[in-house]
Design an enzyme around this catalytic site. Structure first.
Site, PDB file in Angstrom:
ATOM      1  CE  LYS A 179      28.907  23.262 -58.087  1.00 52.05           C
ATOM      2  NZ  LYS A 179      29.563  24.175 -59.158  1.00 52.05           N
ATOM      3  CB  SER A 233      39.697  26.386 -52.042  1.00 53.95           C
ATOM      4  OG  SER A 233      38.323  26.839 -51.903  1.00 53.95           O
ATOM      5  CB  ALA A 237      37.172  21.739 -47.790  1.00 55.45           C
ATOM      6  CD  GLU A 254      41.994  13.841 -52.654  1.00 52.66           C
ATOM      7  OE1 GLU A 254      42.958  14.395 -52.745  1.00 52.66           O
ATOM      8  OE2 GLU A 254      42.005  12.643 -52.642  1.00 52.66           O
ATOM      9  CB  CYS A 288      45.915  20.713 -56.308  1.00 54.34           C
ATOM     10  SG  CYS A 288      45.892  19.114 -56.873  1.00 54.34           S
ATOM     11  CD  GLU A 392      46.010  26.392 -53.610  1.00 56.09           C
ATOM     12  OE1 GLU A 392      44.848  26.387 -53.309  1.00 56.09           O
ATOM     13  OE2 GLU A 392      46.362  24.898 -54.074  1.00 56.09           O
TER      14      GLU A 392
END
Ligand code: NAD
Length: 488
Positions: A179, A233, A237, A254, A288, A392
Site C-alpha cells: 500500500k 512517521s 508506527a 523505518e 528522512c 521533525e
C-alpha cells in the site's frame, strides 16, 4: 462532469494480476500546480481481503521457486523499469512535486537498483551450521519465506521506498500486498503494468491503493499477514504497533529523524558546505535522512554561517520539470503550512531567520502560482529545547547553532527523541571514530552524506525505528529461521 473526470488519470488496484476498479476514489493533487490530476482508489477491508487472498494463493508456487528463478524475474523487472526510466521520472515528479532531476538521478535509478541488488544478494546468503562432536550432533539453520508480507510506504520517495520493500520480500519467496501513500500512488501503478512481462506470477505482487486509516489499517489488522514492513512517521508506527499487537506480527519500522550535522573547526568547508546544503534541502528537505540541526564549532561558526546562507540563497525554487530547478514543490498544502508554522514559531521564540521563508521573496512561474513552494530556510540562534530543534519538520528548513567542545556536542546531538542519521565533519580520524561511536544514530556519515552500500544495515534507533533493512537484515526479516539438530 464526465468530461472533467475523463481528463483525470484514474488508478486501479492490482490484485491477482489484474487491474480492478474500486467503488470510491480519492483526489490526488499535482503539488506544483495545486490541480487535481489523478484519482486514487479509496480501498478498504474488502479490497485488502481480495489482495491477501490472491497473495495467499500465489504463495505455494512462488515460495517453491529457486532463488535463481526469482532472481531472473527481479532482474527482468529492473530492466523494464529502467527502459521506461524517463516516463517513471516524469510521473514521480508530477505526483510528488520533486524536481525532475532528482527523480531521474535518484528515485527511479534506485528503484531499478533495488530489484537488481536483491536479485543478486538472494543468491549469496548462507545459513549457519555448528557441530557438537562429543554428542554426535550437527546443528544447522534453514530459512523459509514467511508468507504474505504487508508493505506500507510514505510519499517522499515513492517508488524508491516501495521497491526497497517489494524486492527483498519477493526475492525471499514471500508474496506481497503493498500500500503506497495515497498522495503518491502513480509510479507503483505503473510498475504493476510491467509485472506480467517480467514474469512475476499473478498474485505475487498485489497493490492496494488508499488511505492509511482505511486500506493501511485493514492490512495491518489482517490475520493472514504475519509481517508488516512500514516506512513513515513515528506517530503512525505507534498506531500500527498497537493495531498489530493482538496478532503478534513481525514489524520493521523505518521512521522519522531529527538528524544532526556536527562540524568541527578542522572540517574541510569546501566539501562540507555543499554537502550540508544538499543534506538540508535535497528533495525539498523531505528525506528522512535530511539534516535539520547543524552544530558548528565556535571558531568557524560565523564563517560557516555566512558561506552557508550565501549558497542557500542560490538554490533555485520553481517548476519541478525545469531541469535547472533545485527545489520543487512540497507534497501538499497542509504540509507546506505545517513547515511554515515551524519557521513562525522559531521567530516568535526569538530565533533569527537568515534566509528563505518570510525573509526573501519567492517568484514563481505563471503556471506554478498555486503550487506548494517554499524557499530553503536557514534559522540561527535557536534554543535546543525549541520545537524546531526537537521535532521533525520534513521540509527545506535547517537550524544552525554553535558549540564549543566535543563532549558538549555529543550530548546535545543526542538530546532528541530520534536517532536515525548523523553527519560528522572533521579531518581528525581519531575524533571521527570517537564521536561516531557515541552518537545515538543508526547511520553516521563522516565527511559525506547519503552514500549507501545496500549490503549494510539501514534503520534508526530510539523513535526512529525498530529493525534494520539491508542485504542480510532484509533477508532475516523476510524469512523465518529454524534450527535443526541431527544426531548420528
Ligand atoms: P505517514 O506515517 O503519514 O504515512 C506512511 C504510510 O502509512 C502511508 O502509506 C500512509 O497511508 C500509511 N498509514 C497512515 N496511517 C496508517 C494506519 N493507521 N495504519 C496503516 N497505515 C497507515 O508518513 P508520511 O507522511 O507518508 O511520510 C513521512 C514520514 O516518513 C516522515 O516522518 C519521514 O521521516 C518518514 N520516513 C522514514 C524513512 C526511513 O527510512 N526511516 C524514510 C522515508 C520517510
Amino acid at each position: 462532469t464526465m468530461a472533467h473526470s475523463k481528463a483525470l488519470l484514474v488508478l486501479e488496484n492490482f490484485i491477482a494480476g489484474k487491474f480492478v476498479p474500486c467503488s470510491s476514489y480519492i483526489d490526488s493533487y499535482n503539488p506544483s500546480t495545486g490541480d487535481i490530476y489523478c484519482r486514487v482508489p479509496d480501498s478498504g477491508k474488502e479490497e485488502v481481503e481480495a489482495a491477501v487472498k490472491a497473495a495467499k494463493a500465489a504463495f505455494p508456487i512462488w515460495s517453491s521457486k529457486s532463488p535463481l528463478e526469482r532472481s531472473q524475474i527481479l532482474n527482468k523487472l529492473a530492466d523494464l523499469i529502467e527502459h521506461d526510466l524517463e516516463a517513471f521520472a516524469q510521473a514521480e515528479s508530477k505526483d510528488q512535486g520533486k524536481t525532475i532531476t532528482f527523480a531521474r538521478t535518484v528515485d527511479i535509478p534506485r528503484a531499478v537498483y533495488n530489484f537488481r541488488f536483491f536479485a543478486s544478494s538472494i543468491l549469496h546468503h548462507t545459513t549457519e551450521c555448528t557441530e557438537m562432536a562429543t554428542v554426535g550432533c550437527v546443528h544447522y539453520t534453514s530459512r523459509a519465506p514467511v508468507g504474505v508480507a504487508g508493505l506500507i510506504s510514505p510519499w517522499n520517495l515513492p517508488l524508491y521506498l516501495l521497491t526497497w520493500k517489494i524486492a527483498p520480500a519477493i526475492a525471499c519467496g514471500n508474496t506481497v500486498v503493498a500500500k503506497p501513500s495515497e498522495m503518491t500512488s502513480v509510479t507503483a501503478w505503473m510498475m504493476c503494468k510491467l509485472l506480467e512481462k517480467a514474469g512475476v506470477p499473478h498474485g505475487v505482487v498485489n497493490v492496494v491503493f488508499g488511505t492509511g486509516a482505511k486500506a493501511g489499517e485493514a492490512l495491518v489488522c489482517h490475520p493472514d499477514v504475519p509481517l508488516i514492513s512500514f516506512t513513515g512517521s513515528t506517530l503512525t508506527a505507534q498506531r500500527i504497533t498497537e493495531k498489530s499487537a493482538p496478532h503478534c506480527k513481525r514489524l520493521s519500522l523505518e521512521l522519522g529523524g531529527k538528524n544532526p550535522a556536527i562540524i568541527f573547526d578542522d572540517a574541510d568547508l569546501t566539501q562540507c558546505i555543499p554537502t550540508t546544503l544538499r543534506s538540508s534541502f535535497a528533495n525539498q528537505g523531505e528525506i528522512c535522512l535530511c539534516t535539520s540541526r547543524i552544530f558548528v564549532q565556535r571558531g568557524i561558526y560565523s564563517e560557516f554561517l555566512e558561506r552557508f546562507v550565501a549558497e542557500a540563497k542560490k538554490w533555485k525554487v520553481g517548476n519541478p520539470s525545469d531541469p535547472t530547478v533545485d527545489v520543487g514543490a512540497l507534497i501538499s498544502k497542509e504540509h507546506l503550512e505545517k513547515v511554515r508554522s515551524y519557521v513562525k514559531k522559531a521567530q516568535a521564540e526569538g530565533a533569527r531567520v537568515l534566509c528563505g521563508e518570510g525573509v526573501d521573496s519567492l517568484a514563481l512561474p505563471t503556471g506554478n502560482q498555486k503550487g506548494y513552494f517554499m524557499l530553503p530556510t536557514v534559522i540561527a540562534e535557536v534554543k535546543d529545547e525549541s520545537c524546531c530543534m526537537q521535532e521533525e519538520i520534513f521540509g527545506p528548513v535547517t537550524c544552525v547553532v554553535a558549540f564549543d567542545t566535543e563532549e558538549e556536542v555529543i550530548e546535545r546531538a543526542n538530546s532528541v527523541k530520534y536517532g536515525l542519521a548523523a553527519t560528522v565533519w572533521s579531518s581528525n580520524v581519531g575524533r571521527v571514530h570517537r564521536v561516531a561511536r557515541r552518537l545515538q544514530s543508526g547511520l553516521v556519515w563522516t565527511n559525506c552524506w547519503l552514500i549507501r552500500d545496500l549490503n549494510l544495515p539501514f534503520g534508526g534507533m530510539k523513535a526512529s525505528g525498530i529493525g534494520r533493512e539491508g542485504a542480510k537484515d532484509s533477508y532475516e526479516f523476510f524469512t523465518e529461521v529454524k534450527t535443526i539438530t541431527i544426531k548420528h
